[in-house]
Design an enzyme around this catalytic site. Structure first.
Site, PDB file in Angstrom:
ATOM      1  N   LEU A  45       0.831  -1.208   0.000  1.00 46.18           N
ATOM      2  CA  LEU A  45       0.000   0.000   0.000  1.00 46.18           C
ATOM      3  C   LEU A  45       0.866   1.258   0.000  1.00 46.18           C
ATOM      4  CD1 LEU A  45      -2.745  -0.829   2.663  1.00 46.18           C
ATOM      5  CD2 LEU A  45      -3.093  -0.540   0.201  1.00 46.18           C
ATOM      6  N   SER A  58       5.274   2.580   0.670  1.00 45.75           N
ATOM      7  CA  SER A  58       6.657   2.190   0.880  1.00 45.75           C
ATOM      8  C   SER A  58       7.431   3.388   1.401  1.00 45.75           C
ATOM      9  CB  SER A  58       7.267   1.694  -0.437  1.00 45.75           C
ATOM     10  OG  SER A  58       8.607   1.332  -0.256  1.00 45.75           O
ATOM     11  N   ALA A  59       8.047   3.222   2.568  1.00 46.02           N
ATOM     12  CA  ALA A  59       8.778   4.320   3.201  1.00 46.02           C
ATOM     13  C   ALA A  59      10.254   3.963   3.321  1.00 46.02           C
ATOM     14  CB  ALA A  59       8.174   4.629   4.571  1.00 46.02           C
ATOM     15  N   ILE A  62      12.035   3.220   5.943  1.00 45.32           N
ATOM     16  CA  ILE A  62      12.363   2.197   6.937  1.00 45.32           C
ATOM     17  C   ILE A  62      11.559   0.921   6.731  1.00 45.32           C
ATOM     18  CG2 ILE A  62      12.442   1.693   9.419  1.00 45.32           C
ATOM     19  CD1 ILE A  62      14.385   3.850   8.572  1.00 45.32           C
ATOM     20  N   ASP A  97       5.525  12.748  15.153  1.00 48.62           N
ATOM     21  CA  ASP A  97       5.808  12.685  13.711  1.00 48.62           C
ATOM     22  C   ASP A  97       4.537  13.038  12.951  1.00 48.62           C
ATOM     23  OD1 ASP A  97       7.387  12.322  11.487  1.00 48.62           O
ATOM     24  OD2 ASP A  97       7.128  10.151  11.409  1.00 48.62           O
TER      25      ASP A  97
END
Length: 540
Positions: free
Chosen positions: A127, A129-130, A132, A284
């Site tokens: 869904l 992608s970051a 980390i 964050d």
């Protein structure tokens, strides 16, 4: 050897994007100059862009760790030039996803069982992608929709290598750069390392989400997804799947009929409540991690959905108190009070002349108050106050930097939703209400009652200790052991501390006497006197 190859790769990218001027004044500049003829330049389109945009593109090319580095750096406006900070804010937490089948095997490894056994369905196409981790949709047995967050393979090793390299570069900059004391490179790297360490620990992220959910369970203002602990492990975290509209998707919010003005005000109030009521805040909170409930029944009174709980913030009771009082003093334009609070909190040495500090604070704040309050950024005022205080030997407070970063994010989201929002108008009533409740007489008695078993346990020793302490005062034999380097600060507050210690000892003694007394009148008198003495000792 790997570090040298990585350093070469970084140098090549910096040269290609014309960023070698950022290293001016360091030994690396000489090597960059020698290598420049052998490195192809970027296209004319890239070369024509400002340095902030070129740095952002270079960080994206260097990979996920450097994307995160840029994100952290964008929040340090006390260290980074404004043009660079503004560009780094644009870094999106989206990088190239890794293979979905590999993600599936990593989830199986984390859970200790096959994915087909744990989930009714697992989507190998991510869904999101970051830098980390990445997130996959899944369905539990019984049909409940969830998302599974899985760490990138080998990410911990990659982070260790890049952090080691960044520390080496920071050491060079610290020794050679003419403005190293202002840049504070090791401090920046340490902050990045702490941020990444928090995001690598999915168990801690799950625990953070659980605490936030408990604090706001049943709230109509904020929703926190539920953690599925039975489907989570060291390298994978499963959460309830939620649906909403990203807070910065203005077109979608308007199409859904969401009241953006109410949403912006709610965002500000939630932040101050988390900081000063719960002392546990989402740290964050950029637009990508704040969604809006798309339920049509809530469009007039929209509810926020929070995501990604890797970084949360907490303050010590002392910092909470002094920060809240600083905010109230700013609201009331009491510059003398702001100066006094900075010294009382221990953020600045007691040798600072309050009149001089008050004048500096006035110079920062007054220009803002000539504008309508709806145009004033509280985060910007706070940032400039800290910058000014640095000239007077301000002791850097890492926990306040995290809060300042979050405040910048919250104000950014709020003003995106409602450009005319008056941050001060929304924040002040919330802060006043929380302070009234937190420092009320009822709260004092509640805290005293909570500590009563502890006091009763220590009660038999109190008369002897009190007699010993008073005898030392009479004989002039009292010794004070100090480990702080800031002796002048301690000496300045010593008299006030002694008065509070005496009041505390008397208060505890009277409370103990009230507990032990048999005659009701004596119980009442001792209890009242003891309570008043404890309040005197506690009250700042």
């Amino acid at each position: 050897m790997k570090s040298l190859l990585r350093a070469r790769r970084i140098g090549t990218v910096l040269l290609r994007y014309g960023l070698d001027d950022l290293l001016a004044g360091t030994p690396a500049a000489r090597w960059m100059k020698l290598a420049r003829p052998f490195v192809p330049r970027a296209s004319g389109e890239i070369a024509s862009q400002p340095r902030g945009a070129r740095l952002r593109l270079a960080l994206q090319e260097l990979g996920p760790i450097f994307v995160k580095f840029g994100q952290v750096l964008s929040t340090r406006r006390d260290l980074v030039p404004p043009d660079i900070a503004a560009e780094l804010v644009l870094l999106q937490d989206r990088v190239k996803p890794f293979d979905g089948q590999l993600a599936r095997s990593l989830v199986e490894q984390a859970l200790g069982r096959p994915v087909s056994e744990a989930f009714e369905h697992f989507d190998t196409t991510p869904l999101a992608s970051a830098s980390i981790a990445q997130v996959h949709a899944a369905r539990l047995p019984g049909g409940r929709e969830v998302v599974v967050k899985v760490l990138r393979p080998g990410i911990d090793k990659q982070i260790d290598e890049d952090i080691a390299l960044l520390n080496a570069l920071a050491g060079v900059v610290e020794r050679t750069h003419p403005r190293a004391d202002k840049i504070r490179p090791r401090e920046v790297v340490a902050e990045i390392q702490a941020t990444l360490a928090a995001e690598l620990d999915l168990h801690r992220e799950g625990a953070n989400a659980s605490v936030l959910r408990r604090n706001w369970l049943g709230s109509r203002e904020l929703y926190i997804p539920e953690v599925m602990w039975d489907y989570s492990g060291e390298g994978a975290l499963t959460l309830e799947r939620v649906h909403g509209i990203p807070a910065d998707d203005i077109a979608a919010l308007d199409a859904a009929g969401i009241n953006r003005r109410a949403l912006a005000a709610n965002t500000v109030r939630l932040f101050y409540t988390q900081v000063f009521r719960d002392n546990f805040f989402h740290a964050d909170a950029h637009a990508g991690n704040i969604w809006v409930d798309s339920d049509p029944a809530r469009k007039a009174d929209p509810r926020i959905i929070a995501l990604d709980f890797g970084i949360v913030g907490q303050l010590s009771p002392s910092d909470q108190y002094y920060l809240a009082e600083n905010f109230m003093a700013i609201f009331q334009r009491d510059y003398r009070r702001i100066a006094e609070l900075h010294v009382q909190a221990g953020w600045m040495p007691a040798t600072v002349r309050l009149e001089e500090l008050e004048a500096a604070v006035r110079g920062v704040c007054e220009p803002y108050f000539t504008r309508p309050l709806s145009q004033v950024s509280l985060a910007e005022v706070l940032l400039k106050l800290f910058r000014t205080a640095q000239r007077y030997q301000l002791t850097l407070q890492p926990q306040l930097i995290l809060l300042q970063k979050t405040l910048l994010n919250i104000e950014g989201v709020s003003r995106t939703l409602d450009p005319d929002i008056d941050i001060w108008k929304e924040a002040q009533p919330v802060l006043e209400k929380i302070l009234r409740e937190r420092y009320s007489l009822r709260r004092v008695f509640k805290e005293a009652r909570r500590h009563l078993p502890e006091l009763a346990t220590q009660a038999p020793e109190m008369p002897r200790l009190l007699h010993q302490w008073l005898q030392q005062q009479v004989d002039g034999q009292h010794q004070l052991s100090m480990r702080s380097d800031d002796l002048q600060t301690i000496n300045a507050s010593l008299q006030q501390m002694q008065r509070r210690v005496i009041a505390a000892v008397v208060g505890v003694g009277m409370v103990v006497a009230a507990v032990l007394a048999v005659v009701p009148v004596v119980k009442i008198v001792c209890g009242v006197v003891g309570a008043l003495a404890l309040i005197r000792a506690w009250w700042k």
